[in-house]
Write a protein that holds these residues in place. Structure first.
Motif, PDB file in Angstrom:
ATOM      1  N   GLU A 153       0.825  -1.201   0.000  1.00  0.00           N
ATOM      2  CA  GLU A 153       0.000   0.000   0.000  1.00  0.00           C
ATOM      3  C   GLU A 153       0.867   1.262   0.000  1.00  0.00           C
ATOM      4  OE1 GLU A 153      -2.448  -0.692   3.382  1.00  0.00           O
ATOM      5  OE2 GLU A 153      -3.763  -2.107   2.324  1.00  0.00           O
ATOM      6  N   SER A 154       2.011   1.188   0.680  1.00  0.00           N
ATOM      7  CA  SER A 154       2.904   2.356   0.705  1.00  0.00           C
ATOM      8  C   SER A 154       3.498   2.611  -0.679  1.00  0.00           C
ATOM      9  CB  SER A 154       4.017   2.159   1.737  1.00  0.00           C
ATOM     10  OG  SER A 154       5.005   1.250   1.284  1.00  0.00           O
ATOM     11  N   TYR A 155       3.805   1.532  -1.406  1.00  0.00           N
ATOM     12  CA  TYR A 155       4.328   1.710  -2.771  1.00  0.00           C
ATOM     13  C   TYR A 155       3.275   2.319  -3.689  1.00  0.00           C
ATOM     14  CZ  TYR A 155       8.611  -0.943  -1.833  1.00  0.00           C
ATOM     15  OH  TYR A 155       9.837  -1.356  -1.356  1.00  0.00           O
ATOM     16  N   MET A 156       2.021   1.910  -3.499  1.00  0.00           N
ATOM     17  CA  MET A 156       0.954   2.484  -4.323  1.00  0.00           C
ATOM     18  C   MET A 156       0.746   3.970  -3.979  1.00  0.00           C
ATOM     19  SD  MET A 156       0.258   0.205  -6.438  1.00  0.00           S
ATOM     20  CE  MET A 156      -1.078   1.093  -7.265  1.00  0.00           C
ATOM     21  N   ASP A 157       0.940   4.312  -2.709  1.00  0.00           N
ATOM     22  CA  ASP A 157       0.872   5.724  -2.323  1.00  0.00           C
ATOM     23  C   ASP A 157       1.973   6.514  -3.023  1.00  0.00           C
ATOM     24  OD1 ASP A 157      -1.286   5.295  -0.680  1.00  0.00           O
ATOM     25  OD2 ASP A 157      -0.101   5.157   1.162  1.00  0.00           O
ATOM     26  N   GLU A 158       3.155   5.893  -3.098  1.00  0.00           N
ATOM     27  CA  GLU A 158       4.266   6.553  -3.777  1.00  0.00           C
ATOM     28  C   GLU A 158       3.957   6.722  -5.271  1.00  0.00           C
ATOM     29  OE1 GLU A 158       7.129   7.956  -2.450  1.00  0.00           O
ATOM     30  OE2 GLU A 158       5.909   7.605  -0.661  1.00  0.00           O
ATOM     31  N   TYR A 159       3.315   5.716  -5.849  1.00  0.00           N
ATOM     32  CA  TYR A 159       2.941   5.819  -7.264  1.00  0.00           C
ATOM     33  C   TYR A 159       1.993   6.990  -7.488  1.00  0.00           C
ATOM     34  CZ  TYR A 159       0.570   5.054 -11.652  1.00  0.00           C
ATOM     35  OH  TYR A 159       0.029   5.255 -12.894  1.00  0.00           O
ATOM     36  N   GLU A 160       1.058   7.175  -6.573  1.00  0.00           N
ATOM     37  CA  GLU A 160       0.113   8.287  -6.700  1.00  0.00           C
ATOM     38  C   GLU A 160       0.833   9.625  -6.686  1.00  0.00           C
ATOM     39  OE1 GLU A 160      -3.130   8.183  -7.315  1.00  0.00           O
ATOM     40  OE2 GLU A 160      -2.950   6.003  -7.488  1.00  0.00           O
ATOM     41  N   LYS A 161       1.984   9.672  -6.010  1.00  0.00           N
ATOM     42  CA  LYS A 161       2.738  10.921  -5.915  1.00  0.00           C
ATOM     43  C   LYS A 161       3.627  11.156  -7.135  1.00  0.00           C
ATOM     44  CE  LYS A 161       3.064  10.629  -0.865  1.00  0.00           C
ATOM     45  NZ  LYS A 161       4.011  10.411   0.273  1.00  0.00           N
ATOM     46  N   ASP A 162       4.308  10.078  -7.584  1.00  0.00           N
ATOM     47  CA  ASP A 162       5.315  10.296  -8.633  1.00  0.00           C
ATOM     48  C   ASP A 162       5.000   9.644  -9.983  1.00  0.00           C
ATOM     49  OD1 ASP A 162       5.920   7.576  -8.284  1.00  0.00           O
ATOM     50  OD2 ASP A 162       7.618   7.990  -6.968  1.00  0.00           O
ATOM     51  N   GLY A 163       3.975   8.780 -10.036  1.00  0.00           N
ATOM     52  CA  GLY A 163       3.594   8.144 -11.289  1.00  0.00           C
ATOM     53  C   GLY A 163       4.607   7.133 -11.808  1.00  0.00           C
ATOM     54  N   ASP A 164       5.522   6.704 -10.946  1.00  0.00           N
ATOM     55  CA  ASP A 164       6.571   5.755 -11.346  1.00  0.00           C
ATOM     56  C   ASP A 164       6.005   4.331 -11.327  1.00  0.00           C
ATOM     57  OD1 ASP A 164       8.814   4.238 -11.790  1.00  0.00           O
ATOM     58  OD2 ASP A 164      10.041   5.193 -10.230  1.00  0.00           O
ATOM     59  N   ILE A 165       5.940   3.687 -12.494  1.00  0.00           N
ATOM     60  CA  ILE A 165       5.373   2.348 -12.603  1.00  0.00           C
ATOM     61  C   ILE A 165       6.174   1.331 -11.799  1.00  0.00           C
ATOM     62  CG2 ILE A 165       6.686   1.692 -14.655  1.00  0.00           C
ATOM     63  CD1 ILE A 165       2.986   0.857 -13.926  1.00  0.00           C
ATOM     64  N   GLU A 166       7.435   1.644 -11.492  1.00  0.00           N
ATOM     65  CA  GLU A 166       8.261   0.738 -10.693  1.00  0.00           C
ATOM     66  C   GLU A 166       7.663   0.543  -9.298  1.00  0.00           C
ATOM     67  OE1 GLU A 166      10.830  -1.140 -11.724  1.00  0.00           O
ATOM     68  OE2 GLU A 166      10.292  -0.345 -13.696  1.00  0.00           O
ATOM     69  N   ASN A 167       7.007   1.550  -8.777  1.00  0.00           N
ATOM     70  CA  ASN A 167       6.363   1.415  -7.479  1.00  0.00           C
ATOM     71  C   ASN A 167       5.185   0.452  -7.545  1.00  0.00           C
ATOM     72  OD1 ASN A 167       7.876   3.074  -5.630  1.00  0.00           O
ATOM     73  ND2 ASN A 167       7.136   4.860  -6.758  1.00  0.00           N
ATOM     74  N   VAL A 168       4.493   0.437  -8.670  1.00  0.00           N
ATOM     75  CA  VAL A 168       3.404  -0.523  -8.864  1.00  0.00           C
ATOM     76  C   VAL A 168       3.972  -1.943  -8.908  1.00  0.00           C
ATOM     77  CG1 VAL A 168       1.531  -1.273 -10.381  1.00  0.00           C
ATOM     78  CG2 VAL A 168       2.016   1.166 -10.100  1.00  0.00           C
ATOM     79  N   LYS A 169       5.087  -2.112  -9.607  1.00  0.00           N
ATOM     80  CA  LYS A 169       5.738  -3.428  -9.680  1.00  0.00           C
ATOM     81  C   LYS A 169       6.185  -3.890  -8.302  1.00  0.00           C
ATOM     82  CE  LYS A 169       7.459  -2.808 -14.428  1.00  0.00           C
ATOM     83  NZ  LYS A 169       8.674  -2.691 -15.270  1.00  0.00           N
ATOM     84  N   ARG A 170       6.696  -2.946  -7.504  1.00  0.00           N
ATOM     85  CA  ARG A 170       7.127  -3.298  -6.145  1.00  0.00           C
ATOM     86  C   ARG A 170       5.935  -3.718  -5.292  1.00  0.00           C
ATOM     87  NH1 ARG A 170      10.133   1.823  -6.858  1.00  0.00           N
ATOM     88  NH2 ARG A 170      12.274   1.273  -7.482  1.00  0.00           N
ATOM     89  N   ALA A 171       4.822  -3.035  -5.466  1.00  0.00           N
ATOM     90  CA  ALA A 171       3.611  -3.393  -4.724  1.00  0.00           C
ATOM     91  C   ALA A 171       3.143  -4.802  -5.101  1.00  0.00           C
ATOM     92  CB  ALA A 171       2.502  -2.378  -5.006  1.00  0.00           C
ATOM     93  N   MET A 172       3.148  -5.104  -6.382  1.00  0.00           N
ATOM     94  CA  MET A 172       2.725  -6.426  -6.835  1.00  0.00           C
ATOM     95  C   MET A 172       3.671  -7.512  -6.328  1.00  0.00           C
ATOM     96  SD  MET A 172      -0.138  -6.240  -8.406  1.00  0.00           S
ATOM     97  CE  MET A 172      -0.274  -7.711  -9.440  1.00  0.00           C
ATOM     98  N   GLU A 173       4.950  -7.193  -6.211  1.00  0.00           N
ATOM     99  CA  GLU A 173       5.904  -8.154  -5.675  1.00  0.00           C
ATOM    100  C   GLU A 173       5.610  -8.441  -4.198  1.00  0.00           C
ATOM    101  OE1 GLU A 173       9.231 -10.721  -5.246  1.00  0.00           O
ATOM    102  OE2 GLU A 173       7.934 -10.113  -6.912  1.00  0.00           O
ATOM    103  N   CYS A 174       5.178  -7.422  -3.470  1.00  0.00           N
ATOM    104  CA  CYS A 174       4.792  -7.628  -2.065  1.00  0.00           C
ATOM    105  C   CYS A 174       3.602  -8.581  -1.956  1.00  0.00           C
ATOM    106  CB  CYS A 174       4.450  -6.291  -1.415  1.00  0.00           C
ATOM    107  SG  CYS A 174       5.859  -5.213  -1.123  1.00  0.00           S
ATOM    108  N   TYR A 175       2.598  -8.372  -2.798  1.00  0.00           N
ATOM    109  CA  TYR A 175       1.439  -9.266  -2.783  1.00  0.00           C
ATOM    110  C   TYR A 175       1.846 -10.682  -3.199  1.00  0.00           C
ATOM    111  CZ  TYR A 175      -1.562  -5.146  -2.336  1.00  0.00           C
ATOM    112  OH  TYR A 175      -2.171  -4.002  -1.888  1.00  0.00           O
TER     113      TYR A 175
END
Length: 283
Positions: free
Chosen positions: A208-230
């Motif tokens: 969830e923290s990575y997705m929050d970061e994505y909302e701030k910077d739009g970096d798709i890498e944060n989405v990938k990191r979130a999916m790796e956590c799940y």
């Protein structure tokens, strides 16, 4: 006697990793300080849990509670029993049944799972009983009750340190609450990142923290990191309905934007896990 903190800790224990973290950032279960076991029977139970088998979750909870095939962990036992409960409708207040009558963790489970049902006299008796086997943890519970009444953060922090040195993982419930409420911004999340291999359920809050970061910077890498956590939660059979729902939502939203593609079987499996809490069971 105040039970507010113990009640909050029950919520932390059940949802484990749904603590609202203010900003960003070893081993109770097994091989190489992670929650993965080389035991074939444990591996089989994990695969069944990943398919939505509630009884497999209960069996894993029992294994974690006793340290059979995995290193013992109160937190992992509690969380797996929570998944069993959300798939069957069984309440978390029965988590104490995982432990033998002479096991100090049974007393602890009774105290955490239903704090308000314990009268003051009964609570005191349980704390005294706990002092015989887990003295630092008992002291921490006393300090938490006192903290709720007089807000003595120093005594509470000292008790936290003692309990952590005792070697149990129960103090994590208290520590996360303390960090999130009174620590510096991001302390709770940093702690969860440090111990996510030990307690895979922490990955939910980290995702969830990575997705929050994505909302701030739009970096798709944060989405990938979130999916790796799940994915790590799923790898351990710890993908509860809430995490599965978020994982599915994220996948469908960002499919074709650099995320690994799921096969049809995995897509249907995650959909079923996401629905398991709504139905009270897995179909």
């Amino acid at each position: 006697m105040s039970y507010r903190i113990l009640t909050i800790l029950l919520v932390v224990a059940v949802t484990l990793c749904c603590i609202p973290c203010k900003s960003q950032t070893k081993g109770d279960v097994a091989v190489n300080n992670t929650a993965i076991s080389t035991d074939q029977e444990i591996y089989s139970l994990i695969q069944q849990a990943r398919e939505g088998d509630a009884e497999a979750c209960k069996s894993l909870a029992k294994r974690y509670s006793k340290g059979e095939g995995v290193r013992r962990s109160f937190i992992n036992a509690f969380f797996m029993y929570g998944i069993y409960g959300e798939r069957t409708g069984v309440g978390i207040d029965s988590v104490a049944t995982l432990f033998d009558d002479n096991d100090p963790y049974k007393t602890l489970a009774e105290m955490l799972s239903a704090p308000k049902t314990n009268g003051e006299k009964e609570m005191r008796e349980k704390i005294e009983r706990l002092k015989q086997t887990l003295p630092a943890t008992a002291e921490l519970i006393e300090a938490s009750i006192k903290f709720d009444e007089v807000n003595d953060t120093t005594a509470f922090q000292n008790a936290l340190n003692k309990a952590e040195n005792e070697g149990g993982d129960v103090c994590i419930f208290f520590k996360l609450y303390f960090y999130d409420t009174y620590g510096k911004a991001g302390d709770a999340l940093k702690y969860m990142r440090l111990y996510a291999d030990r307690w895979p359920a922490f990955n939910k809050a980290i995702a969830e923290s990575y997705m929050d970061e994505y909302e701030k910077d739009g970096d798709i890498e944060n989405v990938k990191r979130a999916m790796e956590c799940y994915r790590k939660m799923d790898e351990h059979g710890m993908l509860n309905a809430s995490a599965a729902s978020q994982m599915l939502k994220t996948y469908l939203e960002f499919k074709g934007k650099g995320l690994p593609q799921w096969n049809k079987k995995d897509l249907e499996r995650i959909k079923k896990l996401a629905d398991s809490k709504k139905t009270g069971k897995h179909n």
